[in-house]
Design a protein around this motif. Structure first.
Motif, PDB file in Angstrom:
ATOM      1  N   ASP A  18       0.846  -1.178   0.000  1.00  0.00           N
ATOM      2  CA  ASP A  18       0.000   0.000   0.000  1.00  0.00           C
ATOM      3  C   ASP A  18       0.888   1.237   0.000  1.00  0.00           C
ATOM      4  O   ASP A  18       1.409   1.642   1.030  1.00  0.00           O
ATOM      5  N   LEU A  19       1.071   1.831  -1.172  1.00  0.00           N
ATOM      6  CA  LEU A  19       1.929   2.992  -1.300  1.00  0.00           C
ATOM      7  C   LEU A  19       1.186   4.250  -0.865  1.00  0.00           C
ATOM      8  O   LEU A  19       0.017   4.424  -1.201  1.00  0.00           O
ATOM      9  N   PRO A  20       1.848   5.133  -0.125  1.00  0.00           N
ATOM     10  CA  PRO A  20       1.184   6.375   0.290  1.00  0.00           C
ATOM     11  C   PRO A  20       1.000   7.305  -0.902  1.00  0.00           C
ATOM     12  O   PRO A  20       1.807   7.285  -1.844  1.00  0.00           O
ATOM     13  N   PRO A  21      -0.030   8.117  -0.896  1.00  0.00           N
ATOM     14  CA  PRO A  21      -0.226   9.050  -2.009  1.00  0.00           C
ATOM     15  C   PRO A  21       0.804  10.169  -1.986  1.00  0.00           C
ATOM     16  O   PRO A  21       1.350  10.506  -0.937  1.00  0.00           O
ATOM     17  N   ASP A  22       1.058  10.731  -3.144  1.00  0.00           N
ATOM     18  CA  ASP A  22       1.998  11.850  -3.247  1.00  0.00           C
ATOM     19  C   ASP A  22       1.352  13.116  -2.698  1.00  0.00           C
ATOM     20  O   ASP A  22       0.155  13.333  -2.848  1.00  0.00           O
ATOM     21  N   GLY A  23       2.147  13.966  -2.082  1.00  0.00           N
ATOM     22  CA  GLY A  23       1.642  15.238  -1.570  1.00  0.00           C
ATOM     23  C   GLY A  23       1.013  15.090  -0.195  1.00  0.00           C
ATOM     24  O   GLY A  23       1.012  14.027   0.417  1.00  0.00           O
ATOM     25  N   SER A  24       0.449  16.185   0.259  1.00  0.00           N
ATOM     26  CA  SER A  24      -0.161  16.166   1.592  1.00  0.00           C
ATOM     27  C   SER A  24      -1.600  15.694   1.502  1.00  0.00           C
ATOM     28  O   SER A  24      -2.264  15.843   0.475  1.00  0.00           O
ATOM     29  N   THR A  25      -2.063  15.110   2.582  1.00  0.00           N
ATOM     30  CA  THR A  25      -3.441  14.636   2.637  1.00  0.00           C
ATOM     31  C   THR A  25      -4.231  15.487   3.609  1.00  0.00           C
ATOM     32  O   THR A  25      -3.681  16.087   4.529  1.00  0.00           O
ATOM     33  N   SER A  26      -5.521  15.512   3.416  1.00  0.00           N
ATOM     34  CA  SER A  26      -6.398  16.313   4.259  1.00  0.00           C
ATOM     35  C   SER A  26      -6.738  15.543   5.530  1.00  0.00           C
ATOM     36  O   SER A  26      -7.019  14.345   5.474  1.00  0.00           O
ATOM     37  N   PRO A  27      -6.757  16.206   6.692  1.00  0.00           N
ATOM     38  CA  PRO A  27      -7.148  15.514   7.921  1.00  0.00           C
ATOM     39  C   PRO A  27      -8.655  15.282   7.987  1.00  0.00           C
ATOM     40  O   PRO A  27      -9.112  14.451   8.751  1.00  0.00           O
ATOM     41  N   ARG A  28      -9.437  16.022   7.189  1.00  0.00           N
ATOM     42  CA  ARG A  28     -10.890  15.857   7.201  1.00  0.00           C
ATOM     43  C   ARG A  28     -11.282  14.687   6.311  1.00  0.00           C
ATOM     44  O   ARG A  28     -10.758  14.530   5.210  1.00  0.00           O
ATOM     45  N   PRO A  29     -12.230  13.874   6.751  1.00  0.00           N
ATOM     46  CA  PRO A  29     -12.681  12.749   5.921  1.00  0.00           C
ATOM     47  C   PRO A  29     -13.503  13.240   4.731  1.00  0.00           C
ATOM     48  O   PRO A  29     -14.141  14.294   4.798  1.00  0.00           O
ATOM     49  N   LEU A  30     -13.448  12.502   3.645  1.00  0.00           N
ATOM     50  CA  LEU A  30     -14.223  12.877   2.455  1.00  0.00           C
ATOM     51  C   LEU A  30     -15.689  12.499   2.597  1.00  0.00           C
ATOM     52  O   LEU A  30     -16.566  13.172   2.100  1.00  0.00           O
ATOM     53  N   LEU A  31     -15.947  11.386   3.265  1.00  0.00           N
ATOM     54  CA  LEU A  31     -17.319  10.929   3.455  1.00  0.00           C
ATOM     55  C   LEU A  31     -17.636  10.911   4.949  1.00  0.00           C
ATOM     56  O   LEU A  31     -16.857  10.444   5.760  1.00  0.00           O
ATOM     57  N   THR A  32     -18.799  11.441   5.304  1.00  0.00           N
ATOM     58  CA  THR A  32     -19.222  11.418   6.685  1.00  0.00           C
ATOM     59  C   THR A  32     -20.632  10.858   6.782  1.00  0.00           C
ATOM     60  O   THR A  32     -21.384  10.853   5.802  1.00  0.00           O
ATOM     61  N   ALA A  33     -20.995  10.383   7.953  1.00  0.00           N
ATOM     62  CA  ALA A  33     -22.345   9.854   8.154  1.00  0.00           C
ATOM     63  C   ALA A  33     -23.349  10.992   8.256  1.00  0.00           C
ATOM     64  O   ALA A  33     -24.503  10.858   7.886  1.00  0.00           O
ATOM     65  N   ASP A  34     -22.931  12.146   8.752  1.00  0.00           N
ATOM     66  CA  ASP A  34     -23.806  13.298   8.926  1.00  0.00           C
ATOM     67  C   ASP A  34     -23.402  14.362   7.912  1.00  0.00           C
ATOM     68  O   ASP A  34     -22.349  14.974   8.046  1.00  0.00           O
ATOM     69  N   PRO A  35     -24.239  14.619   6.902  1.00  0.00           N
ATOM     70  CA  PRO A  35     -23.854  15.603   5.896  1.00  0.00           C
ATOM     71  C   PRO A  35     -23.902  17.046   6.395  1.00  0.00           C
ATOM     72  O   PRO A  35     -23.413  17.936   5.730  1.00  0.00           O
TER      73      PRO A  35
END
Length: 45
Positions: A25-42
């Motif tokens: 499992d290779l890590p993605p290039d660049g920085s990642t966001s700490p916020r999740p893309l999908l949440t249970a509560d929109p």
């Protein structure tokens, strides 16, 4: 029968590469966001 053996030999490196990529499992290039893309509560609309 020869065609089947040639197909198996030809596809073996591709299958091995796909297995290698799926296990490593290779890590993605660049920085990642700490916020999740999908949440249970929109949230509020």
């Amino acid at each position: 029968m020869r065609a089947l053996a040639a197909t198996a030999i030809g596809l073996a490196p591709v299958l091995l590469f796909l297995l290698l990529v799926s296990f490593v499992d290779l890590p993605p290039d660049g920085s990642t966001s700490p916020r999740p893309l999908l949440t249970a509560d929109p949230g509020r609309k």
